[in-house]
Design a protein around this motif. Structure first.
Motif, PDB file in Angstrom:
ATOM      1  N   UNK A  20       0.768  -1.322   0.045  1.00  0.00           N
ATOM      2  CA  UNK A  20      -0.050  -0.016  -0.102  1.00  0.00           C
ATOM      3  C   UNK A  20       0.914   1.432   0.027  1.00  0.00           C
ATOM      4  N   UNK A  21       1.972   1.137   0.855  1.00  0.00           N
ATOM      5  CA  UNK A  21       2.955   2.254   0.654  1.00  0.00           C
ATOM      6  C   UNK A  21       3.517   2.662  -0.504  1.00  0.00           C
ATOM      7  N   UNK A  22       3.949   1.547  -1.285  1.00  0.00           N
ATOM      8  CA  UNK A  22       4.648   1.890  -2.494  1.00  0.00           C
ATOM      9  C   UNK A  22       3.442   2.136  -3.540  1.00  0.00           C
ATOM     10  N   UNK A  23       2.452   1.886  -3.394  1.00  0.00           N
ATOM     11  CA  UNK A  23       1.350   2.128  -4.494  1.00  0.00           C
ATOM     12  C   UNK A  23       0.865   3.669  -4.336  1.00  0.00           C
ATOM     13  N   UNK A  24       1.129   4.065  -2.933  1.00  0.00           N
ATOM     14  CA  UNK A  24       0.722   5.638  -2.588  1.00  0.00           C
ATOM     15  C   UNK A  24       1.763   6.279  -3.277  1.00  0.00           C
ATOM     16  N   UNK A  25       2.973   5.637  -3.080  1.00  0.00           N
ATOM     17  CA  UNK A  25       4.255   6.672  -3.610  1.00  0.00           C
ATOM     18  C   UNK A  25       3.943   6.827  -5.067  1.00  0.00           C
ATOM     19  N   UNK A  26       3.877   5.868  -6.066  1.00  0.00           N
ATOM     20  CA  UNK A  26       3.812   5.674  -7.205  1.00  0.00           C
ATOM     21  C   UNK A  26       2.561   6.701  -7.763  1.00  0.00           C
ATOM     22  N   UNK A  27       1.569   6.459  -7.227  1.00  0.00           N
ATOM     23  CA  UNK A  27       0.450   7.232  -7.626  1.00  0.00           C
ATOM     24  C   UNK A  27       0.516   8.912  -7.018  1.00  0.00           C
ATOM     25  N   UNK A  28       1.263   9.132  -6.202  1.00  0.00           N
ATOM     26  CA  UNK A  28       1.441  10.410  -5.491  1.00  0.00           C
ATOM     27  C   UNK A  28       0.062  10.698  -4.695  1.00  0.00           C
ATOM     28  N   UNK A  29      -0.301   9.425  -4.003  1.00  0.00           N
ATOM     29  CA  UNK A  29      -1.494   9.540  -3.070  1.00  0.00           C
ATOM     30  C   UNK A  29      -1.199   9.512  -1.649  1.00  0.00           C
ATOM     31  N   UNK A  30      -1.999  10.102  -0.539  1.00  0.00           N
ATOM     32  CA  UNK A  30      -1.385   9.569   0.855  1.00  0.00           C
ATOM     33  C   UNK A  30      -1.673   8.396   1.291  1.00  0.00           C
ATOM     34  N   UNK A  31      -0.860   7.922   2.015  1.00  0.00           N
ATOM     35  CA  UNK A  31      -0.755   6.304   2.353  1.00  0.00           C
ATOM     36  C   UNK A  31      -1.471   6.805   4.159  1.00  0.00           C
ATOM     37  N   UNK A  32      -2.527   5.809   4.126  1.00  0.00           N
ATOM     38  CA  UNK A  32      -3.277   5.731   5.321  1.00  0.00           C
ATOM     39  C   UNK A  32      -3.108   4.288   6.188  1.00  0.00           C
ATOM     40  N   UNK A  33      -2.630   4.270   7.295  1.00  0.00           N
ATOM     41  CA  UNK A  33      -2.470   2.949   7.755  1.00  0.00           C
ATOM     42  C   UNK A  33      -3.514   3.019   9.212  1.00  0.00           C
ATOM     43  N   UNK A  34      -4.545   2.346   8.865  1.00  0.00           N
ATOM     44  CA  UNK A  34      -5.671   2.205   9.799  1.00  0.00           C
ATOM     45  C   UNK A  34      -5.547   1.482  10.911  1.00  0.00           C
ATOM     46  N   UNK A  35      -4.506   0.367  10.640  1.00  0.00           N
ATOM     47  CA  UNK A  35      -4.257  -0.586  11.836  1.00  0.00           C
ATOM     48  C   UNK A  35      -3.394   0.169  12.939  1.00  0.00           C
ATOM     49  N   UNK A  36      -2.476   1.367  12.695  1.00  0.00           N
ATOM     50  CA  UNK A  36      -1.936   2.028  13.626  1.00  0.00           C
ATOM     51  C   UNK A  36      -2.953   2.951  14.464  1.00  0.00           C
ATOM     52  N   UNK A  37      -4.013   3.377  13.938  1.00  0.00           N
ATOM     53  CA  UNK A  37      -5.168   3.861  14.596  1.00  0.00           C
ATOM     54  C   UNK A  37      -5.802   3.037  15.669  1.00  0.00           C
ATOM     55  N   UNK A  38      -5.968   1.800  15.389  1.00  0.00           N
ATOM     56  CA  UNK A  38      -6.544   0.941  16.200  1.00  0.00           C
ATOM     57  C   UNK A  38      -5.455   0.703  17.552  1.00  0.00           C
ATOM     58  N   UNK A  39      -4.255   0.434  17.082  1.00  0.00           N
ATOM     59  CA  UNK A  39      -3.125   0.164  17.792  1.00  0.00           C
ATOM     60  C   UNK A  39      -3.159   1.359  18.837  1.00  0.00           C
ATOM     61  N   UNK A  40      -3.164   2.486  18.311  1.00  0.00           N
ATOM     62  CA  UNK A  40      -2.947   3.715  19.261  1.00  0.00           C
ATOM     63  C   UNK A  40      -3.907   3.799  20.276  1.00  0.00           C
ATOM     64  N   UNK A  41      -5.381   3.487  19.972  1.00  0.00           N
ATOM     65  CA  UNK A  41      -6.203   3.483  20.938  1.00  0.00           C
ATOM     66  C   UNK A  41      -6.113   2.334  21.934  1.00  0.00           C
ATOM     67  N   UNK A  42      -5.475   1.242  21.680  1.00  0.00           N
ATOM     68  CA  UNK A  42      -5.273  -0.009  22.141  1.00  0.00           C
ATOM     69  C   UNK A  42      -4.012   0.534  23.224  1.00  0.00           C
ATOM     70  N   UNK A  43      -2.941   1.161  22.783  1.00  0.00           N
ATOM     71  CA  UNK A  43      -1.817   1.221  23.626  1.00  0.00           C
ATOM     72  C   UNK A  43      -2.488   2.642  24.776  1.00  0.00           C
ATOM     73  N   UNK A  44      -2.940   3.631  24.398  1.00  0.00           N
ATOM     74  CA  UNK A  44      -3.672   4.458  25.293  1.00  0.00           C
ATOM     75  C   UNK A  44      -4.438   3.697  26.332  1.00  0.00           C
TER      76      UNK A  44
END
Ligand code: DC
Length: 211
Positions: A20-44
């Motif tokens: 996903x990161x490489x596809x975003x780079x190739x297309x010039x789009x923003x890469x969004x990692x939603x797992x990190x969002x669930x992980x952040x709520x878990x950590x907090x």
């Protein structure tokens, strides 16, 4: 109409994040990692001493949760009280509890709203478990990226992470709210025998042929 949204879903360690990161780079789009969002709520939640199994207590934390979902360049970030979260998100305790937190409908509702906000003004490549089914059900660009369990376990080990991915996938697939599942109109991409470059080239070519 929102800008394009590319949905990349799949099980843990399927390679979807790298791809996903490489596809975003190739297309010039923003890469969004939603797992990190669930992980952040878990950590907090854990940091506050709240038991992730205590749904009511987790839900009570949500209105005042000091997490900010932003970007650094063209990559999503999660900040807590002015600091970007990094290693916290892959701590063993976070890994072990993220599926319980991600099963709470109120947590999902909050994060899905934040995820959609990213796409209001710009095109995104978003990776997760429910992007094609729930977050952007109307996008024509949906890919379900997977690999055999052996290949995924080997990839996880190569990252130096000790994480029971089979157990996490079982929980993520079995939950009632937005389970890990392939959207009916998603393209299945099995990466077991493909290089990262081959997967990226295939998906980018498919997007470009239709955009
Ligand atoms: O992609 P990841 O392994 O960092 O995701 C961590 C956990 O978050 C995963 O086990 C399930 C949950 N998750 C989810 O339920 N929905 C998403 N869109 C992304 C992740």
């Amino acid at each position: 109409m929102n800008p394009p949204a590319i949905a990349i879903d799949g099980p843990a360690a399927s390679g979807k994040s790298t791809v996903a990161k490489l596809i975003a780079k190739e297309l010039g789009y923003t890469f969004i990692n939603t797992g990190a969002m669930y992980r952040a709520v878990t950590w907090y939640t854990l940091k506050q001493g709240v038991n992730p199994a205590d749904t009511a207590a987790v839900v009570a934390l949500l209105p005042g949760i000091p997490l900010a979902f932003g970007k650094d360049g063209a990559v999503s970030t999660v900040m807590c009280e002015g600091r970007v979260l990094t290693d916290e998100l892959t701590e063993t305790a976070t890994n072990e509890n993220v599926s319980a937190i991600a099963a709470i409908p109120e947590v999902r509702a909050l994060l899905v709203e934040k995820q959609r906000e990213y796409n209001l003004a710009e095109p995104v490549v978003m990776e997760g478990r429910d992007i094609g089914t729930v977050v952007f059900p109307n996008t024509p660009f949906k890919y379900f990226v997977t690999a055999s369990e052996e290949v995924r376990a080997a990839r996880r080990a190569a990252q130096g992470l000790t994480d029971s991915i089979a157990e996490r996938d079982r929980k993520d697939s079995a939950r009632a709210c937005a389970p890990l599942t392939q959207a009916e109109d998603a393209q299945l991409v099995d990466t077991s025998d493909l290089s990262i470059e081959q997967v990226v080239a295939h998906i980018v070519a498919d997007i470009r042929s239709r955009i």
